[in-house]
Structure formats: C-alpha cells, structure tokens
Design an enzyme around this catalytic site. Structure first.
Site, PDB file in Angstrom:
ATOM      1  N   LYS A  58      61.866  41.862 -19.195  1.00 16.08           N
ATOM      2  CA  LYS A  58      63.201  42.327 -19.572  1.00 16.08           C
ATOM      3  C   LYS A  58      63.870  41.207 -20.356  1.00 16.08           C
ATOM      4  O   LYS A  58      63.562  40.024 -20.168  1.00 16.08           O
ATOM      5  CB  LYS A  58      64.032  42.608 -18.315  1.00 16.08           C
ATOM      6  CG  LYS A  58      63.416  43.642 -17.371  1.00 16.08           C
ATOM      7  CD  LYS A  58      63.672  45.036 -17.838  1.00 16.08           C
ATOM      8  CE  LYS A  58      63.110  46.064 -16.874  1.00 16.08           C
ATOM      9  NZ  LYS A  58      62.953  47.394 -17.484  1.00 16.08           N
ATOM     10  N   HIS A  71      51.739  51.054 -15.799  1.00 14.23           N
ATOM     11  CA  HIS A  71      51.692  51.376 -17.233  1.00 14.23           C
ATOM     12  C   HIS A  71      50.663  50.518 -17.989  1.00 14.23           C
ATOM     13  O   HIS A  71      49.838  51.023 -18.735  1.00 14.23           O
ATOM     14  CB  HIS A  71      53.063  51.154 -17.899  1.00 14.23           C
ATOM     15  CG  HIS A  71      54.177  51.952 -17.296  1.00 14.23           C
ATOM     16  ND1 HIS A  71      53.984  53.145 -16.657  1.00 14.23           N
ATOM     17  CD2 HIS A  71      55.526  51.738 -17.255  1.00 14.23           C
ATOM     18  CE1 HIS A  71      55.149  53.629 -16.240  1.00 14.23           C
ATOM     19  NE2 HIS A  71      56.096  52.785 -16.584  1.00 14.23           N
ATOM     20  N   ASP A 113      71.346  64.530   3.141  1.00 12.23           N
ATOM     21  CA  ASP A 113      70.615  63.299   3.423  1.00 12.23           C
ATOM     22  C   ASP A 113      69.150  63.671   3.686  1.00 12.23           C
ATOM     23  O   ASP A 113      68.881  64.599   4.444  1.00 12.23           O
ATOM     24  CB  ASP A 113      71.257  62.678   4.677  1.00 12.23           C
ATOM     25  CG  ASP A 113      70.677  61.336   4.987  1.00 12.23           C
ATOM     26  OD1 ASP A 113      69.446  61.179   4.870  1.00 12.23           O
ATOM     27  OD2 ASP A 113      71.465  60.430   5.338  1.00 12.23           O
TER      28      ASP A 113
HETATM   29  C1  BG6 Z   1      59.618  52.434 -16.222  1.00 10.74           C
HETATM   30  C2  BG6 Z   1      60.118  51.144 -15.642  1.00 10.74           C
HETATM   31  O1  BG6 Z   1      58.561  52.952 -15.466  1.00 10.74           O
HETATM   32  O2  BG6 Z   1      59.167  52.191 -17.541  1.00 10.74           O
HETATM   33  C3  BG6 Z   1      61.215  50.547 -16.492  1.00 10.74           C
HETATM   34  O3  BG6 Z   1      60.599  51.384 -14.319  1.00 10.74           O
HETATM   35  C4  BG6 Z   1      60.751  50.408 -17.920  1.00 10.74           C
HETATM   36  O4  BG6 Z   1      61.618  49.285 -15.977  1.00 10.74           O
HETATM   37  C5  BG6 Z   1      60.182  51.724 -18.422  1.00 10.74           C
HETATM   38  O5  BG6 Z   1      61.880  50.069 -18.689  1.00 10.74           O
HETATM   39  C6  BG6 Z   1      59.551  51.577 -19.786  1.00 10.74           C
HETATM   40  O6  BG6 Z   1      59.244  52.865 -20.249  1.00 10.74           O
HETATM   41  P1  BG6 Z   1      59.396  53.264 -21.767  1.00 10.74           P
HETATM   42  O7  BG6 Z   1      58.929  54.673 -21.829  1.00 10.74           O
HETATM   43  O8  BG6 Z   1      60.845  53.117 -22.103  1.00 10.74           O
HETATM   44  O9  BG6 Z   1      58.536  52.303 -22.519  1.00 10.74           O
END
Ligand code: BG6
Length: 487
Positions: A343, A257, A112
C-alpha cells in the site's frame, strides 16, 4: 467428464444462450433462485458487488431477489440508496431501467449473525426461494458462525455458499474452515472466491501460455532466469484498518492473488480441455512451492499506518511485503520467483516480468547483463493490458551496438473489468471453474505458514516509495525490481 471451457460475465451471450451453453457443459447444474448478501452494508458490497449486480441487471441476467443482511438497523429504502450510491461511485448509470429493476430486487434483513433469529428472518424474506446462494462478504472471523447458522436453520439446503478471501488465516484455520464448510455444504456448493481469477488480464495469462506454441520451449529453467510480479497500490488501508490489522499484506494479497498468478504462469499444460485440468495443474504448483523462510521475505510498513483508524500504535503488521520463492519442480528448479505488493507505493499497477537468460556468449560489447536487462516478456495486468516481448536490435551504423525494444503483442487501455459480475453469475449458475479448490488453498497456506509467525519486525517506508530498501537487496542478484511501466 470433460467440462467445456466456459466463462460467463461479459461473453455477450443472452441469458438463454448462456444457459444452454452451461447445460452443454454439465446438465446437472441448476441456477440459484436468490442471492443473500451477508455483510451487505460493508465496503466490499458498496464498492464492488452493487456495481457488479447492476452490470448483470443491464445484461438482463439478474432477475432473482437479492437479500442484504447486516447489523445496521436500516430500512429497505436506505439499503436501496446505499446500493445506488455504490453504483454511482464506481460507474456511470447508463441504463435507468436496469437500475430500477435491480433496486426492486433488493430486500433487507437486520440482525446479528450470532442470533438464530436472523436466519429465521432471512427464511421469511426468501419466501418461495428454494435454492439461495449465500455470499459471505464479512470479516473472515465470522465465516464459521454464519456457515453454521445457515446449516442449523435449514438455509443451507439446496443452497450454495460463496466465501470471500482470505480463506482462513493460516493452514490450521483454513483446514478447520474447509471442514466446517464441508460439514454443512457439499463440496460442489462451496465457492471460494479470489476475484483475481475473474479478471480479464489474468485469464489472458492462461490463454496466452497455452494458445501459442512458441513459448513452451523457453518456458522453463533453461531460458528463464527469474520471474517477478508486482502488485502496487498508491493508496493506504483507508477505512480497512481493523481488517488489515488481522491480515497484513502477505495474507491479504500474496497468499491468494499473487500466488494464483504464479500458479497460472508456472503450471504444466492441462492434460485435457477443461478447467478441471487447470485446477489439477495449479494445485501441483502450490504443492511444489518451497515453504518460505524468514530470510526470503521483507516486511515493510508505511509511515503513518499506525495513525490510521483502528490500528494499534505499536502495530507490527506489514503493509508491504516482498519475497523470494522457489518452485521445486522439474520445470522451475533453481528459478527464483520474486513477488511484491504494498500500500502507499509509488504507483497503482500490477505487472509480471519473465526475465530471460542472456545469450551464452557475450559476442557484443553491449550485451546483457552488464549493459542492462537481457530479453524479457512483460505482462501488465493493470492499469493497461500489455503483453510485450523485449529483444535487442542493432542501431544503424558501423558499430555492433544496439538497444532493447519492446514488441507489443497487446497494448490496450483496460476496459471496465468487473470480475465480481462474472464470478457471481457463475456461482449462481453453479459453475465453479473460476473458484479456488480446498486443496490448492491449503497448499498455498503451507507455503507461507513458516513466516506467518517467524519473521523480522516491519521496516518503515515512506508513502510514494517502492517500499524498504531491503526489498531491493532481496532481488539485487537478479537484476533488481522492474517498476511497472506507466507511460
Ligand atoms: C483485495 C485486497 O482482495 O484486493 C485489497 O483485500 C486490494 O487490499 C485488492 O486492494 C486489490 O484488488 P484490485 O482488483 O483492485 O487489484
């Protein structure tokens, strides 16, 4: 000090070449001699990290122990099986020797993170290792606990820490986390990961912008009408309901991102050759972004989300988010940037559209914008790598009418792209160019801060759609969304 351009990963260099190149860059970097994976039994490690480490093993640049740490009472064999399974489910095992070698490097510690005993156990397993790299693939709420545990146990000495995103959940928590991390590790040993920065297509944005001269004259408010970026996924939150409930789309992918993509597109040319200059220019973009207001964003939730595991029956967490952003800089004044992600949308794709302004005079009856889009530049980041420039050409015949054609500058099936292999190799080598800096992360949080608390309730949307209709209204004045081209 000028740091040379350098990216490890799939450069094709041998370990020796890679090291010598690295030491060219700066001679003070020393490689980590072990990798400790916190959250070793989790999804991220299974899906992304094991395949990445296998890729490094295949290239002959993984020779250090890899210590998995998690709560599950697993044997080493179980951990090795899990690793093999993770690799098999994401790529072909085409180098048995490399796989065996990688599995032989694995160790496992159960415990833990709140228990000081777990850090002592890690120390024992690390044995002669003196410079471990600790990778925190754990829920963000545990980052501080583990960083403090590393500090108190001496495991932070000469070590590096790699922290997964989201780094914080708002401005205050990001600042606090930065302070905690800096109280234990020197700044140059803190690696804040955003795996988008390790992607080939994202690096190409930087290259394409500054390796060409024809773009610069048009790359500003005079010629660009708007910019839109879509990151769409045609699947739901899967087993990540609990994480998603604490994050939502804005925190999960937009503040990090998508903002990173915006920064690469919007930044000024780096003042000198070196990635430090890129960091400086990117941070300025975040600082120039206008803080979002509730009317700038649309939050959606797919129908069925509330039935996902570990999701509240009355959840108001967004699984879709679109927004309009302004960068109040000399270059971008007045140009709207539209970002959307979600999503269970109609496709899985990531695309950027730089919408150029129509010609100043409408000399032909079929000119934009009444008759379709004006010229644009399109970057598809996935599933294909595309850079296309759209321009109108005349149709053969008496009439002065034409159509818009795309000139493909790049059109490729995306190859196996393992950003985590590149990023982990870099972090273990001490090379932080593809990691995000504290000031940039805090500035990005400041932009989204006003809408984290104050926003309208989520609007339901059906899986397979492009999100709530209100998202279309947001961009209607600028020609509407351009759904990623998938044919
Ligand atoms: C992650 C997110 O950082 O990036 C995810 O937590 C998402 O929810 C993913 O699906 C997308 O990354 P990639 O590389 O699959 O475009």
């Amino acid at each position: 000090m000028s740091i040379l351009w350098y990216a490890s990963g799939f450069s094709g260099m041998s370990e020796r070449e890679e090291k010598s190149r690295l030491f060219d860059a700066t001679d003070s970097l020393v490689s980590s001699d072990a990798l400790v994976l916190f959250g070793a039994t989790g999804d991220l490690v299974h899906k992304k990290i094991f395949p990445a480490l296998y890729a490094l093993a295949k290239r002959g640049i993984l020779s250090k122990p890899v210590v998995g740490v998690a709560r599950q009472p697993w044997s080493l064999l179980q951990f090795q099986q899990r690793a093999e399974d993770g690799i098999k489910s994401s790529c072909k095992i085409d180098d048995r020797q490399a796989l065996i070698h990688f599995l032989s490097l694995l160790r496992y510690v159960e415990g833990d993170y709140n228990d000081p005993g777990v850090y002592l156990a890690i120390k024992q397993v690390l044995a002669d290792s003196r410079r471990p790299a600790h990778y925190l693939a754990i829920p963000p709420a545990l980052f501080a606990t583990v960083i403090k545990g590393l500090g108190e146990s001496g495991l932070a000495d000469n070590a590096r820490v790699i922290v997964e995103k989201p780094f914080g959940r708002d401005l205050a928590s990001a600042r606090e986390l930065n302070n905690i991390a800096k109280s234990v590790f020197p700044e140059e040993s803190i690696f804040r990961i955003d795996h988008y920065l390790g992607k080939e297509a994202i690096m190409n944005i930087l290259y394409f912008r500054f390796a060409n001269s024809f773009l610069e004259p048009i790359w500003n408010r005079n010629c660009v009408a708007s910019v839109q970026i879509t990151l769409a996924e045609n699947f739901g939150v899967e087993s990540r309901g609990e994480f998603y409930e604490s994050a939502g789309c804005l925190r999960d992918v937009i503040q990090n991102h998508l903002f990173q993509i915006v920064a690469l597109l919007a930044m000024e040319p780096p003042a000198y050759r070196g990635y430090e200059a890129v960091h400086i220019e990117k941070a300025k973009v975040f600082k120039a972004m206008r803080p979002l207001q509730p009317e700038d964003i649309v939050r959606g939730q797919y129908v069925g989300y509330r039935d996902e595991q570990r999701v509240a029956k009355d959840s108001d967490v967004e699984t879709f988010c679109s927004l309009r952003l302004f960068i109040d800089s000399w270059r971008w004044a007045g140009v709207p940037w539209y970002l959307r992600s979600g999503k269970f949308l109609a496709a899985t794709a990531a695309e950027v559209l730089i919408q150029l302004k129509p010609p100043p005079q409408k000399l032909f009856a079929d000119s934009a914008p009444e008759n379709g889009r004006a010229n644009y530049l399109r970057f598809q980041l996935s599933p294909r790598f595309v850079i296309a420039l759209a321009a109108r050409v005349k149709r053969i015949g008496k009439e002065f009418v034409g159509e818009q054609h795309e000139l493909d500058l790049l059109y490729k099936q995306s190859e196996e792209d393992m950003p985590y292999a590149r990023l982990l190799a870099d972090a273990m080598a001490g090379y932080s160019v593809l990691y995000t800096r504290a000031d940039a992360i805090e500035a990005a949080w400041a932009v989204v801060e006003p809408v984290l608390k104050y926003h309208e309730s989520v609007i339901p949307y059906y899986p397979g759609s492009w999100g709530p209709e209100k998202s279309d209204t947001l961009i209607a004045a600028d020609g509407g969304w351009f759904n990623p081209k998938l044919e």
